[in-house]
Enzyme design. Structure first.
Site, PDB file in Angstrom:
ATOM      1  N   LYS A 361      31.080  -2.899 -23.019  1.00 37.02           N
ATOM      2  CA  LYS A 361      30.250  -1.695 -23.118  1.00 37.02           C
ATOM      3  C   LYS A 361      30.159  -1.047 -21.736  1.00 37.02           C
ATOM      4  O   LYS A 361      29.636  -1.648 -20.796  1.00 37.02           O
ATOM      5  CB  LYS A 361      28.855  -2.058 -23.617  1.00 37.02           C
ATOM      6  CG  LYS A 361      28.833  -2.639 -25.028  1.00 37.02           C
ATOM      7  CD  LYS A 361      27.424  -3.034 -25.433  1.00 37.02           C
ATOM      8  CE  LYS A 361      27.408  -3.705 -26.787  1.00 37.02           C
ATOM      9  NZ  LYS A 361      27.718  -2.766 -27.885  1.00 37.02           N
ATOM     10  N   ARG A 438      29.690  -7.938 -37.296  1.00 45.07           N
ATOM     11  CA  ARG A 438      30.224  -8.073 -38.656  1.00 45.07           C
ATOM     12  C   ARG A 438      31.080  -9.331 -38.800  1.00 45.07           C
ATOM     13  O   ARG A 438      31.187  -9.898 -39.885  1.00 45.07           O
ATOM     14  CB  ARG A 438      31.016  -6.823 -39.034  1.00 45.07           C
ATOM     15  CG  ARG A 438      32.258  -6.575 -38.218  1.00 45.07           C
ATOM     16  CD  ARG A 438      32.770  -5.148 -38.318  1.00 45.07           C
ATOM     17  NE  ARG A 438      31.870  -4.211 -37.667  1.00 45.07           N
ATOM     18  CZ  ARG A 438      32.057  -2.892 -37.648  1.00 45.07           C
ATOM     19  NH1 ARG A 438      33.110  -2.366 -38.254  1.00 45.07           N
ATOM     20  NH2 ARG A 438      31.206  -2.102 -37.042  1.00 45.07           N
TER      21      ARG A 438
END
Length: 580
Positions: A361, A438
């Site tokens: 990030k 996920r």
């Protein structure tokens, strides 16, 4: 709270390594059962120099920066329901919730509402005069607290509720406003009344009192564990006037207390920094819930090796880079007696920190400093477990499942382009290591289905796309089941939390196809929240009703810079609806 359990868990793990191993022993597993019935599963390894160094690093890592959260006792507020004249109540603050309609005045600038008219008469017209001067009209968010002689209370407060049609969220807001007024005035005793309660049914009065109580507790609470100085709240007692009395109302107030304490617990988990709340610490917190309510909740904590035996390659791929090992958490609630009518599972994303991995990030808006919140789904699930352990609903079995780990960067970490295999045999080409939540949920959902449950709700801070679509206050709901959607939305009407159903557009799955594996883990930028939900759907048995809740927005209050505890209240209500 967190520091104590981290230290004890690390010490116990090190001790078990010493007592159960020798340099020539290979990795093996042991299961322990305490006298209370609490079940644990741990991996026990040989005490070789490598293991000893690893354990020492784990212990040191848990207290990086020498940070130890203070053990602050939560405020205890005594709630009582009373049927007395508001003018006769004696205490520090009499707070009256008013709608815009209640604030209507006649041609002589006198209140038409009977309660306000009576109070204003005892105060010589000052209440009407001051409300006009301050332009107080009863709009939601407005409040005014006055110190006026003439009543049994030292102060009188008017709290705006907005339009005449009121919701649980409005009454919880009333409680929060009362808490704020009590803090400002250093009040220890408060009474809360509604200017208009005549039209409320008995059931509405119960839910209204519960919402006021919940809002007051949450409004008083401040997470000061990581501050060097903090003030203790003075509020000790709250009387709720004019909404009835009796055992049903007392039971409802106790329910509000149980759920509020669970929300505070969830907030503290999300607020805790990643150097304190490691996967091991989160697992220890889960085990603490089970030990506190061992008559109805059991705990199983799976190690990385045990997860490997279960072929959880998707989850372990995410965890591979971190020095802090993963901990797979499974709590199970069973009622103390009676038949089981429904089997449910709550699955929460449990990334205690998300660096993004090799797709790190970076840049403005990446919010890497807030990635301690990436376990907000697990906080909702464990908070619900804590509340249900206190409430003990009959007729329902609930599994609380969290695949906890960190997404870090190292030479052992998952790379873009790697292909990993989930526990249901499906293969995933990792085209973005920052779509890791996920991947952990994939194996958690397969595990949940294997428990024989009929319905699953998973919660995750999964996508920024959902925040873009719905903003910071509303969670996105994805489910192919209209019945399950109806149940959860009915629960949210009671809790006051905001959800919005989103489409599961199957045609978008085209963007998730891989040339070399069964699927990739991310599609294009468009419809990112939808493709994430479609990905999760691949790991749920078709016979199981399933819902995915993306709470990336409402998990955090950016204005106050603290966690919200979102989802806990709705989950508890949903379980209770399946219990009845």
């Amino acid at each position: 709270m967190v520091a104590t359990v981290v230290a004890s868990l690390a010490t116990s793990l090190l001790a078990s390594s010493v007592s159960h191993s020798s340099p020539s022993t290979t990795l093996f597993f042991t299961k322990l059962r305490s006298s209370s019935g609490l079940r644990f599963s741990f991996a026990v390894a040989p005490l070789c120099s490598r293991r000893a160094k690893f354990m020492a690093h784990t212990i040191a890592r848990a207290t990086l920066g020498l940070t130890q959260p203070a053990n602050i006792e939560h405020p205890r507020i005594s709630f009582a329901a009373k049927e007395i004249d508001v003018a006769e109540w004696k205490g520090d603050i009499l707070a009256v919730g008013v709608t815009e309609k209640d604030m209507t005045k006649d041609e002589n600038s006198k209140f038409q509402n009977s309660i306000l008219k009576k109070l204003d008469g005892l105060l010589g017209g000052l209440l009407a005069e001051v409300s006009s001067e301050e332009d107080f009209t009863g709009k939601a968010g407005q409040s005014t607290v006055l110190r006026l002689p003439g009543l049994g209370s030292k102060r009188v407060g008017l709290i705006g509720l907005g339009q005449s049609v009121l919701s649980p969220a409005a009454f919880r807001g009333l409680g929060e406003a009362v808490a704020a007024a009590a803090k400002t005035a250093q009040a220890s005793s408060v009474a809360v009344a509604l200017a208009s309660s005549e039209g409320l049914s008995n059931e509405s009065k119960l839910s209204t009192a519960s919402a006021i109580a919940s809002g007051t507790v949450l409004g008083v609470y401040e997470d000061n564990r990581y501050k060097s100085e903090s003030k203790k709240p003075q509020l000790k007692s709250v009387d709720i006037l004019g909404l009835g009395t009796g055992p049903d109302l007392e039971k409802k107030l106790k329910y509000a207390e149980d759920v509020s304490s669970a929300i505070i617990f969830g907030r503290e988990l999300v607020n805790s920094p990643a150097n304190v709340l490691t996967p091991a610490a989160l697992a220890a917190e889960a085990s603490k819930i089970a030990s506190s309510y061992s008559d109805v909740i059991s705990a199983t904590i799976l190690s990385a090796e045990q997860c490997k035996e279960l072929k959880m390659g998707s989850y372990l791929g995410v965890a591979a880079a971190s020095a802090n090992p993963p901990h797979f958490i499974h709590l199970c609630y069973k009622p103390p007696s009676g038949p089981i009518k429904a089997k449910l599972a709550l699955v929460g994303k449990g990334l205690t920190f998300d660096s993004g991995g090799y797709n790190i990030k970076t840049g403005v808006g990446c919010s890497i400093e807030l990635m301690k919140t990436d376990m907000g789904g697990s906080a909702a699930v464990l908070g619900a477990a804590k509340a249900l352990g206190q409430i003990k609903p009959p007729g329902v079995e609930v599994h609380f499942i969290v695949a906890s780990c960190e997404n870090m960067i190292s030479g052992t970490g998952m790379r873009p382009g790697d292909i990993i295999t989930a526990s249901n045999g499906k293969t995933i080409e990792v085209n973005n290591t920052d779509a890791e939540g996920r991947l952990t949920l994939a194996d958690a959902l397969v595990y949940a289905c294997n428990q024989g449950v009929e319905k699953i709700v998973d919660l995750a801070t999964l996508t920024g796309a959902c925040v873009v679509a719905l903003g910071p206050s509303i969670a996105g709901v994805f489910t192919p089941s209209d019945n399950l959607a109806k149940e959860v939305f009915e629960a949210s009407e009671v809790s006051g939390e905001k959800f919005w159903r989103m489409p599961l557009e199957e045609s978008y799955w085209e963007s998730m196809k891989s040339g070399v594996a069964d699927m990739v883990n991310t599609g294009g930028r468009q419809g990112g929240a939808i493709t994430a939900a479609l990905f999760l759907k691949q790991f749920v048995d078709e016979k199981v009703q399933w819902m995915h809740i993306d709470l990336a927005g409402p998990v955090w209050n950016d204005k106050k810079r603290v966690a919200t505890g979102f989802g806990i209240s709705t989950l508890v209500e949903w379980v209770l609806k399946n219990s009845s």
